[in-house]
Design an enzyme around this catalytic site. Structure first.
Site, mmCIF file in Angstrom:
data_model
loop_
_atom_site.group_PDB
_atom_site.id
_atom_site.type_symbol
_atom_site.label_atom_id
_atom_site.label_comp_id
_atom_site.label_asym_id
_atom_site.label_seq_id
_atom_site.Cartn_x
_atom_site.Cartn_y
_atom_site.Cartn_z
ATOM 1 N N LYS A 158 0.788 -1.059 0.018
ATOM 2 C CA LYS A 158 -0.017 0.028 -0.129
ATOM 3 C C LYS A 158 0.864 1.192 0.065
ATOM 4 O O LYS A 158 2.100 1.361 0.380
ATOM 5 C CB LYS A 158 -0.992 0.021 1.274
ATOM 6 C CG LYS A 158 -0.098 -0.001 2.550
ATOM 7 C CD LYS A 158 -1.000 0.395 3.700
ATOM 8 C CE LYS A 158 -0.778 1.851 3.712
ATOM 9 N NZ LYS A 158 0.263 2.390 4.554
ATOM 10 N N LYS A 192 -2.311 -8.992 11.441
ATOM 11 C CA LYS A 192 -2.102 -8.873 12.869
ATOM 12 C C LYS A 192 -3.113 -9.766 13.815
ATOM 13 O O LYS A 192 -4.259 -9.910 13.507
ATOM 14 C CB LYS A 192 -2.451 -7.423 13.589
ATOM 15 C CG LYS A 192 -1.300 -6.575 13.236
ATOM 16 C CD LYS A 192 -1.662 -4.952 13.669
ATOM 17 C CE LYS A 192 -0.795 -3.823 13.054
ATOM 18 N NZ LYS A 192 0.443 -3.832 13.857
ATOM 19 N N ASP A 245 -2.538 7.119 3.868
ATOM 20 C CA ASP A 245 -1.840 6.471 4.431
ATOM 21 C C ASP A 245 -2.162 5.389 5.582
ATOM 22 O O ASP A 245 -1.750 4.250 5.349
ATOM 23 C CB ASP A 245 -0.578 7.354 5.278
ATOM 24 C CG ASP A 245 0.619 6.376 5.826
ATOM 25 O OD1 ASP A 245 0.952 5.420 5.318
ATOM 26 O OD2 ASP A 245 0.754 6.838 7.273
ATOM 27 N N HIS A 250 -5.831 0.850 6.782
ATOM 28 C CA HIS A 250 -5.725 0.041 8.027
ATOM 29 C C HIS A 250 -7.071 0.200 8.822
ATOM 30 O O HIS A 250 -7.979 -0.405 9.209
ATOM 31 C CB HIS A 250 -4.534 0.384 8.834
ATOM 32 C CG HIS A 250 -3.393 0.574 8.270
ATOM 33 N ND1 HIS A 250 -2.859 -0.459 7.723
ATOM 34 C CD2 HIS A 250 -2.191 1.132 8.627
ATOM 35 C CE1 HIS A 250 -1.570 -0.444 7.187
ATOM 36 N NE2 HIS A 250 -1.163 0.613 7.786
ATOM 37 N N LYS A 340 -0.569 10.995 13.958
ATOM 38 C CA LYS A 340 1.193 11.128 14.234
ATOM 39 C C LYS A 340 1.399 11.929 14.953
ATOM 40 O O LYS A 340 0.343 12.984 15.539
ATOM 41 C CB LYS A 340 1.642 11.377 12.905
ATOM 42 C CG LYS A 340 1.574 10.478 11.598
ATOM 43 C CD LYS A 340 2.484 9.284 11.673
ATOM 44 C CE LYS A 340 2.238 8.407 10.408
ATOM 45 N NZ LYS A 340 2.842 7.158 10.489
HETATM 46 C C1 BG6 Z 1 2.143 1.899 7.753
HETATM 47 C C2 BG6 Z 1 1.950 3.410 7.759
HETATM 48 O O1 BG6 Z 1 1.122 1.362 6.681
HETATM 49 O O2 BG6 Z 1 1.581 1.576 9.128
HETATM 50 C C3 BG6 Z 1 2.942 4.081 8.929
HETATM 51 O O3 BG6 Z 1 2.516 3.715 6.524
HETATM 52 C C4 BG6 Z 1 2.352 3.560 10.033
HETATM 53 O O4 BG6 Z 1 2.662 5.586 8.542
HETATM 54 C C5 BG6 Z 1 2.202 2.381 10.080
HETATM 55 O O5 BG6 Z 1 3.099 4.137 11.080
HETATM 56 C C6 BG6 Z 1 1.630 1.737 11.402
HETATM 57 O O6 BG6 Z 1 1.920 0.191 11.498
HETATM 58 P P1 BG6 Z 1 2.015 -0.554 12.560
HETATM 59 O O7 BG6 Z 1 1.998 -1.972 12.516
HETATM 60 O O8 BG6 Z 1 3.270 -0.237 13.481
HETATM 61 O O9 BG6 Z 1 0.987 -0.032 13.666
#
Ligand code: BG6
Length: 478
Positions: A158, A192, A245, A250, A340
């Site tokens: 992605k 996950k 993003d 997600h 963020k």
């Molecule tokens: C990624 C994003 O897909 O997922 C990032 O590009 C983000 O910005 C990350 O920090 C978070 O993944 P995880 O598994 O650390 O929660």
């Protein structure tokens, strides 16, 4: 799902990428170590740097020593793994160069040649995907031209496109070269353990599902918060922003898992059909409701990050209120908040139930203090908690919220797999359930495009680092 293949080559485009170093090599090493990979396996790194096989091997070895996921790296096994690594230099946009890739593949797989099972992994910036796929096809490596039983599959990272239009274009390019069952659009959240457990929790327990409707649920909150900024990904973030993003993939995938109907069966398409129906049922965003539905933010100091424009209006925070216009969820708000540089790093889904019809134990408004909640903590805690009210010991009848909690750490002792372990194996075995189907990619983009359109021209609100985000984010809860 297919049988474990007897041979296998992973071709990693972006061999020197951060993703390959942090996730792919450690996962492949461990999968090989645990005996999950076909015995006859190889990893072919592809990148712009000029490296010999030996140089590539020592680079990967170094990365493994830095990023290995807690595994003790045994010297002999490390050496055995590295002996399976090969490298080919390639300018991704130079179609001629793909002949070298073809020849290298033939050279490293002398027994099987192009009968080999080959998994292409695009660990490259997203805009390179079309040119790589077209060139693979032109170079005789496309997924539809397999011979002698060897499959060719492709994993694409992605963001898959940057809006509905580009996602469609990408789907058309890839779809012309690989059939849909050979295309694995990865969203690592779906690998996950606690995310995979959402469906199990809902559909293997008789007590929750009857209540999982608008009749009993007041609202659902989904939070994906990080207490760090964009790190060194300024160039990427300037093109993406948080909506592309994190929300497009997600967050919407979590929402779909919480809201989906029970599937007909556990086949990949039955499950993905139900998730896709949720995405298609999301109420359209309109300019009239934009103010109460969407708040975008940017953390203070973002514009001073490397590769970020000094007047950037890219969002690093979003709070969005969704409604799912279907029989089960009509008028139940789904509050999604992601950002963020917030006060904590946490991914959590809170399902809050309606108050009892009569509150005997306090004023009516006090009910929300003890309202029943199911709290699905995805990370860093991997827990499920049920909140309910209990009488505080003593003469007076005062209710307090208390929790019943399941914790993966204490209930199970099995060593967990990381998302990349799982999803790599799923791709090798051909299990598509935890990959995003073409229609869902497009439906998710349609949602994000609509959000972007209704807030078009609105400046994201600045918020202090390590705060809860912009103050006006509370607007969506009204
Ligand atoms: C990624 C994003 O897909 O997922 C990032 O590009 C983000 O910005 C990350 O920090 C978070 O993944 P995880 O598994 O650390 O929660």
């Amino acid at each position: 799902m297919q049988e474990k293949p007897d041979n296998f080559t992973a071709v990693i485009f972006g061999a020197s990428s951060d993703l390959a170093a942090r996730k792919l090599y450690p996962s492949l090493y461990e999968l090989a170590d645990w005996g999950h990979l076909p015995l006859d396996y190889r990893i072919l790194g592809v990148g712009r740097a000029a490296l010999s096989h030996e140089e590539f091997r020592s680079q990967v070895q170094e990365k493994l020593l830095t990023f290995s996921l807690g595994t003790v790296l045994d010297e002999a096994r490390l050496k055995a793994f590295c002996s399976r690594l090969f490298y080919v230099k390639l300018d991704f946009s130079d179609s001629e160069g793909y002949k070298d890739l073809y020849n290298e593949l033939m050279a490293v797989t002398p027994d099987t040649g192009l009968c080999e099972h080959i998994l292409f992994y695009l660990a490259t910036p997203p805009d390179l995907a079309p040119v790589i796929v077209r060139n693979l096809d032109a170079g005789g490596l496309g997924g539809k031209k397999e011979s002698c039983g060897g499959w060719r599959k492709i994993i694409v990272e992605k963001p898959y496109g940057r809006n509905l239009e580009t996602a469609r274009e990408l789907n058309a390019v890839i779809g012309a070269v690989f059939s849909e069952d050979r295309i694995f659009r990865i969203d690592h959240y779906l690998g996950k353990e606690p995310v995979q457990n959402i469906m199990v929790f809902r559909f293997s327990n008789g007590i929750f599902e009857p209540l999982w409707t608008r009749n009993y649920i007041a609202n659902v909150e989904i939070t994906i918060a990080e207490d760090f900024g964009i790190r060194d990904r300024g160039a990427f973030y300037e093109k993406a922003g948080l909506l592309r993003d994190i929300l497009q993939n997600h967050a919407l995938q979590l929402l779909a898992a919480v809201a989906m109907e029970p599937p007909v069966d556990l086949s990949a398409d039955s499950v993905r059909d139900e998730k896709d129906k949720v995405l298609r049922s999301i109420r359209p965003f309109t300019v009239d409701t934009a103010e109460e539905s969407v708040v975008l933010g940017q953390y203070e100091g973002y514009r001073a990050e490397k590769n970020v424009a000094p007047d950037s209006t890219v969002e690093t925070f979003a709070a969005v209120k969704f409604y799912i216009d279907n029989w089960r969820w009509k008028e139940v708000p789904f509050f999604v908040k992601a950002g963020k540089n917030l006060s904590e790093t946490v991914t959590r889904i809170v399902i809050t139930f309606k108050c009892p019809p009569q509150n005997y134990f306090g004023p009516a408004e006090s009910c929300s203090y003890t309202a029943n909640q199911v709290i699905l903590s995805i990370q860093p805690e991997e827990t499920i908690a049920l909140r309910f009210g209990a009488k505080r010991p003593g003469e007076a009848v005062i209710t307090d919220p208390v929790y019943m909690k399941f914790d993966y750490k204490t209930s199970f002792t099995e060593a967990g797999m990381t998302p990349y372990h799982r999803l790599l194996l799923d791709a090798i075995f051909g299990d598509q359930m935890n990959f995003i189907r073409q229609d869902s990619v497009e439906h998710s983009w349609a949602i994000v495009d609509a959000i972007r359109e209704v807030v078009n021209g609105t400046q994201p609100e600045l918020y202090p680092i390590h705060s809860h985000g912009p103050e006006s984010a509370v607007r969506i809860y009204s």
